[in-house]
Design a protein around this motif. Structure first.
Motif, PDB file in Angstrom:
ATOM      1  N   GLU A   1      83.920 147.767  74.582  1.00 15.74           N
ATOM      2  CA  GLU A   1      85.201 148.410  74.333  1.00 15.74           C
ATOM      3  C   GLU A   1      84.943 149.854  73.962  1.00 15.74           C
ATOM      4  O   GLU A   1      83.934 150.163  73.327  1.00 15.74           O
TER       5      GLU A   1
ATOM      6  N   GLU B   1      91.348 150.368  70.321  1.00 12.88           N
ATOM      7  CA  GLU B   1      90.707 150.081  71.609  1.00 12.88           C
ATOM      8  C   GLU B   1      91.462 150.816  72.716  1.00 12.88           C
ATOM      9  O   GLU B   1      92.581 150.449  73.038  1.00 12.88           O
TER      10      GLU B   1
ATOM     11  N   HIS C   1      88.316 149.116  77.980  1.00 12.18           N
ATOM     12  CA  HIS C   1      87.562 147.875  77.893  1.00 12.18           C
ATOM     13  C   HIS C   1      86.956 147.592  79.261  1.00 12.18           C
ATOM     14  O   HIS C   1      87.657 147.599  80.266  1.00 12.18           O
TER      15      HIS C   1
ATOM     16  N   PHE D   1      84.342 144.959  81.586  1.00 13.83           N
ATOM     17  CA  PHE D   1      83.815 143.591  81.605  1.00 13.83           C
ATOM     18  C   PHE D   1      82.928 143.362  82.821  1.00 13.83           C
ATOM     19  O   PHE D   1      83.294 143.767  83.922  1.00 13.83           O
TER      20      PHE D   1
HETATM   21 MG    MG Z   1      90.342 144.428  75.579  1.00 12.27          MG
END
Ligand code: MG
Ligand code: ATP
Length: 568
Positions: free
Chosen positions: A209, A406, A409, A411
């Motif tokens: 993040e 945040e 983000h 992934f």
């Molecule tokens: Mg997130």
């Protein structure tokens, strides 16, 4: 732009509905208005900031060879059922039927749409890698929309999806996005740090993040004082030792009338919390689960949810203590609990002589030992770290906890979506392989709020120049003809040079103009009055530090240029 024509409804007072500074200032500076809970209209000034951030995102995404497209907001339930997330997202997703009773949702994110999009088109390894991105409205029916656009129910996100043939490719795509994100936040004038993150409903392995540190942050981040370890408290770990007590005596019931909490027990029994096990009764996807942590620790629900792979986890209600656990609120414990899964924090592995609830009103048990008095399904990391604990990565550092927002983000998704949805490519040997995916989000509207949290004072916003709605504001003071004429001339000249200029041509008092210019936070203010004209100067103020100076009229254009190289 002339302020007399600008739709800029500023407010003098802090609106009652707002409790964090960015929310207050966005309303007061006329950047947005609430339509409904968590849903906002962006007014001209606010939308200019949004467009600037979008432009910076586009630049760095395009530079990293990602390609922009636009995906549907209204999405069929089929793709969400294929990916097995229709239930996982639960009430966070707005679901509805069309006139033919077909099921749809409003997209909270777009992994499914992208996977569905490429699955029939990307055939060969030669078609990969790809990175597809969009900037678009997302809809999430958040339980607690708050802090204005920080946690909205409708918000703008930049979301990108990488598609690779293997994990090596994914690592490269991920690193490219990581680097692009650092550039995006730096160019926006924000201090953002990357921290290790939980992957939540996205699934997948690695995740970071990007956090803007601010007091109003909803996230807690653990930083090491010595090395580069930084992680969201949702997943942070520390070197906290196991609890070891050598008590081999038999378990024994003790009377603890109306003593229900750890701190009450500490006082009543004069025993430290470290000698107790805290039992937390939860219901995970309808199933009764008892989580155990040390009496001095806090249960981390995210870690427990991840261990259980649960879609939904919540605290048990009072009546469920009786119905599902066959126990009593305030006195629940692990001994003689039938049909309940018991998961314990790893610190409790060798603990004996513990005090626990007796599952009977007004009673606890002492000298309890796991393995002898009750069985645990697993010992795993279930606790939240606290400030001062030893860093899990190095041997010198201690953890500090700070609050953060945040703003991005990223992934590594892997093949979860491609496998569930059948998105394969043919490798060099003609064999079908699942596409390896990553996903990458930036909360554009949340970023606006985060930028204000980081850049404000008691007078209003102090925009970093890269995302300011205008760069320069001109304040002509008084009704003097020469002032009006000179101001207009300066306005036209600066505009012609490519600056984004506001001129406050409203028939308002000087005080109102000063206040509004500070509230809306334009980086450079030029004030023109009859006295300063007589002296051949204008008064300039740099909003970043509220520093004032006089600039000679003859030297105005080069000086403005120079000032903008100096301010952030
Ligand atoms: Mg997130
Ligand atoms: P959070 O933990 O804050 O709920 P998330 O982890 O669910 O966010 P992601 O799915 O990672 O969010 O979405 C990518 C980005 O979108 C986030 O990093 C955040 O900046 C932004 N975002 C997510 N939810 C919201 C919201 N409700 N309002 C505004 N921005 C949001």
């Amino acid at each position: 732009m002339r302020m007399s024509k600008l739709y800029l409804p500023t407010l003098k007072e802090d609106p009652a509905e707002a409790d964090v500074v960015s929310h207050k200032l966005m309303l007061r500076a006329g950047m947005m208005r609430k339509h409904s809970s968590g849903i906002y209209s962006y007014l001209p000034l606010g939308y200019r900031v949004i467009k600037k951030i979008e432009k910076i995102c586009r630049k760095h995404m395009d530079n990293s060879e990602a390609q922009e497209l636009l995906l549907p907001i209204m999405q069929t339930s089929k793709i969400w059922k294929d990916s097995k997330r229709w239930d996982k997202f639960g009430p966070l997703m707005i679901k509805f039927n069309d006139r033919k009773a077909r099921e749809y949702c409003l997209g909270p994110t777009h992994e499914e749409v992208v996977t569905d999009l490429v699955k029939d088109e990307v055939r060969s390894y030669k078609d990969l890698p790809l990175n597809l991105y969009q900037i678009q409205t997302k809809v999430r029916d958040e339980i607690r929309p708050r802090f204005g656009v920080m946690r909205g129910r409708e918000f703008i996100m930049k979301d990108a999806y990488s598609l690779d043939i293997d994990y090596e490719g994914l690592d490269k795509s991920y690193q490219a996005m990581y680097d692009a994100y650092e550039r995006i936040f730096a160019e926006c004038g924000l201090e953002a740090v990357a921290v290790e993150a939980d992957t939540g409903a996205m699934g997948g392995k690695d995740s970071h993040e990007f956090m803007v540190l601010a007091d109003s942050g909803e996230d807690e981040i653990a930083f090491c004082s010595h090395c580069d370890y930084a992680a969201n408290v949702e997943r942070a770990t520390s070197q906290k030792t196991e609890i070891d007590f050598e008590v081999e005596a038999e378990a024994e019931k003790i009377h603890t009338p109306e003593i229900k909490t750890i701190s009450e027990l500490e006082e009543y029994l004069e025993v430290p919390a470290a000698k107790m096990m805290k039992a937390v009764a939860v219901v995970a996807d309808g199933e009764a689960v008892l989580a155990l942590v040390s009496g001095e620790d806090e249960l981390n629900e995210i870690k427990l949810t991840n261990y259980l792979q649960a879609n939904e986890l919540r605290a048990a209600e009072d009546k469920e203590f009786v119905e599902l656990f066959n126990s009593v609120p305030g006195f629940i414990g692990p001994v003689d609990l039938d049909d309940v899964r018991i998961i314990a924090d790893q610190r409790l592995k060798n603990m004996s002589g513990a005090i626990v609830g007796a599952n009977e009103k007004d009673y606890h048990l002492k000298n309890v030992k796991s393995g002898r008095d009750f069985e645990v399904e697993a010992f795993t990391d279930l606790r939240s770290v606290r400030g001062g604990e030893r860093c899990p990565k190095c041997d010198q550092g201690k953890l500090n906890i700070k609050e953060g927002i945040e703003v991005g983000h990223i992934f590594k998704l892997g093949t979860k979506y491609s496998e569930n949805m059948g998105a394969n490519y043919l490798d060099e040997n003609g064999k079908a392989q699942p596409i390896v995916m990553g996903s990458y989000g930036i909360g554009i509207t949340r970023l606006v709020a985060a930028a204000i949290e980081q850049n404000n004072d008691q007078y209003g916003i102090k925009w970093p120049q890269a995302i300011a709605p205008y760069q320069i504001i001109i304040l002509p003071l008084g009704n003097d003809d020469s002032v009006q004429k000179k101001s207009e001339e300066i306005y036209q000249n600066l505009k012609a040079e490519g600056w984004e200029v506001l001129i406050d041509d409203r028939k308002e008092r000087a005080g109102v103009k000063f206040n509004d210019s500070e509230l809306i936070g334009v980086p450079l203010r030029l004030t023109i009055g009859s006295r300063s004209l007589e002296n051949g100067v204008v008064e300039a103020m740099i909003r970043e530090n509220n520093k004032k100076m006089e600039i000679e009229l003859d030297n105005l254009r080069p000086k403005v240029k120079e000032l903008f190289t100096e301010i952030s």
